[in-house]
Design an enzyme around this catalytic site. Structure first.
Site, PDB file in Angstrom:
ATOM      1  N   SER A  82       4.632  31.549 -45.194  1.00 19.00           N
ATOM      2  CA  SER A  82       4.477  30.221 -45.801  1.00 19.00           C
ATOM      3  C   SER A  82       4.572  29.139 -44.739  1.00 19.00           C
ATOM      4  CB  SER A  82       5.553  29.979 -46.870  1.00 19.00           C
ATOM      5  OG  SER A  82       6.842  29.929 -46.281  1.00 19.00           O
ATOM      6  N   LEU A  96       4.489  26.449 -41.887  1.00 21.68           N
ATOM      7  CA  LEU A  96       3.986  26.463 -40.512  1.00 21.68           C
ATOM      8  C   LEU A  96       3.560  27.864 -40.088  1.00 21.68           C
ATOM      9  CD1 LEU A  96       6.632  24.159 -38.777  1.00 21.68           C
ATOM     10  CD2 LEU A  96       4.376  23.520 -39.629  1.00 21.68           C
ATOM     11  N   ASP A 140       8.674  38.185 -42.376  1.00 25.04           N
ATOM     12  CA  ASP A 140       9.299  37.197 -43.258  1.00 25.04           C
ATOM     13  C   ASP A 140      10.212  37.937 -44.223  1.00 25.04           C
ATOM     14  OD1 ASP A 140       9.875  34.746 -44.562  1.00 25.04           O
ATOM     15  OD2 ASP A 140       7.833  34.054 -44.232  1.00 25.04           O
ATOM     16  N   CYS A 175       8.515  30.957 -36.135  1.00 20.28           N
ATOM     17  CA  CYS A 175       8.533  29.857 -37.113  1.00 20.28           C
ATOM     18  C   CYS A 175       9.664  29.972 -38.124  1.00 20.28           C
ATOM     19  CB  CYS A 175       7.207  29.803 -37.871  1.00 20.28           C
ATOM     20  SG  CYS A 175       5.789  29.331 -36.875  1.00 20.28           S
ATOM     21  N   SER A 206      12.458  20.950 -33.427  1.00 19.96           N
ATOM     22  CA  SER A 206      12.331  19.876 -34.416  1.00 19.96           C
ATOM     23  C   SER A 206      12.665  18.557 -33.741  1.00 19.96           C
ATOM     24  CB  SER A 206      13.294  20.105 -35.588  1.00 19.96           C
ATOM     25  OG  SER A 206      13.397  18.946 -36.394  1.00 19.96           O
ATOM     26  N   TYR A 257      21.740  21.601 -38.399  1.00 18.21           N
ATOM     27  CA  TYR A 257      20.312  21.768 -38.122  1.00 18.21           C
ATOM     28  C   TYR A 257      19.954  21.243 -36.733  1.00 18.21           C
ATOM     29  CZ  TYR A 257      15.256  21.592 -38.848  1.00 18.21           C
ATOM     30  OH  TYR A 257      13.896  21.775 -38.736  1.00 18.21           O
ATOM     31  N   LYS A 264      18.496  23.391 -33.466  1.00 14.48           N
ATOM     32  CA  LYS A 264      17.218  23.089 -32.826  1.00 14.48           C
ATOM     33  C   LYS A 264      17.415  22.573 -31.400  1.00 14.48           C
ATOM     34  CE  LYS A 264      14.565  24.293 -36.220  1.00 14.48           C
ATOM     35  NZ  LYS A 264      13.651  25.463 -36.101  1.00 14.48           N
ATOM     36  N   THR A 298       4.848  20.751 -45.861  1.00 12.16           N
ATOM     37  CA  THR A 298       5.115  22.148 -46.164  1.00 12.16           C
ATOM     38  C   THR A 298       5.479  22.273 -47.642  1.00 12.16           C
ATOM     39  OG1 THR A 298       7.445  21.884 -45.581  1.00 12.16           O
ATOM     40  CG2 THR A 298       5.933  22.579 -43.821  1.00 12.16           C
TER      41      THR A 298
END
Length: 264
Positions: free
Chosen positions: A23, A25, A44, A94, A157, A170, A174, A205
């Protein structure tokens, strides 16, 4: 003991691995790689793969394998499956999760397990596929006169640069990806493996489909130009640039329309 990966040096098409490939990206990147002649192994979670098949977005030529990127055995199995098809030349990491919580809030302090989970998936999971794929690539013959054996693209990100309120976990995960990129490129140079990263801003997304039209307009208004959300295909196109330009190495490239995130 290290696995002895196949070292197929025939003219068979190259294989690519995309984590989070069912799903967002990852799916856009899978489509791009298929269009450029790669056989793609998409790793995934089983639930994500099942959803893609149910929605009709799974691509027929792609090999979908259920794998948690934090599990070395599952990722190694994915790498071995890719190498059994053809030489592994491309990896795009990803897979990732979002986690939002303030360091201090009305309920107390930031949950350590939540912080660790974000680090585990976004950073440790990225490192897991990076190392296992690099091991396989290094065992193969070069494909360019410079001695290149493969290309690895990581996903960072803009939060790594301008983490917003509530993004401690987060942003830290990143930021780790950013720090990893140049170090990995230098470590793997002698093996002929290039490593780069993409730092997207706000991207259209499936997650963004859940937001209100008002919030979407607010997000789009923050982007100087073009004043809209990025499209997954634009991420995939940048992956293509990394593959085509053999002098791009050790770079973290922002894909954000000149966006600089405010505190909140």
């Amino acid at each position: 003991m290290n696995t002895q990966y196949p070292t197929n040096t025939t003219t068979a098409p190259a294989t690519a691995i995309v984590t989070g490939g069912a799903s967002g990206l990852g799916a856009a990147t899978v489509r791009r790689l298929v269009d450029t002649g790669h056989h793609v192994v998409a790793l995934d979670l089983e639930s994500s793969i099942d959803r893609a098949r149910a929605e009709g977005t799974a691509l027929e030529p792609v090999t979908y394998l259920a794998a948690d990127v934090t599990d070395p055995a599952q990722v190694r199995a994915g790498v071995e499956a890719a190498c059994a098809i053809a030489p592994l030349r491309v990896v795009v990491a990803c897979a990732g999760i979002l986690y939002s919580e303030r360091i201090l809030h009305r309920g107390g302090h930031h949950d350590l397990e939540g912080f660790a989970r974000a680090i585990s998936v976004n950073l440790n999971g990225t490192f897991n596929i990076l190392t296992l794929a690099a091991e396989a690539m290094a065992a193969q013959e070069p494909v360019t006169e410079d001695g290149e054996r493969g290309v690895i693209v990581l996903t960072s990100s803009v939060a790594a640069f301008e983490g917003q309120i509530g993004q401690a976990a987060y942003a830290a995960s990143k930021g780790g990806v950013n720090a990893l990129t140049l170090t990995a490129a230098r470590d793997l140079a002698r093996s002929g493996i290039r490593v780069n990263a993409i730092a997207p801003g706000v991207v259209e997304t499936p997650m963004m489909a859940q937001i209100t039209p008002e919030f979407r307009q607010e997000l789009e208004a923050r982007v100087p130009f073009p004043a809209r959300l990025a499209r997954p295909g634009e991420f995939a196109a940048l992956v293509g640039t990394f593959l085509d330009n053999h002098y791009l190495n050790g770079e973290v490239v922002r894909l954000d329309g000149a966006l600089r995130m405010p505190p909140r």
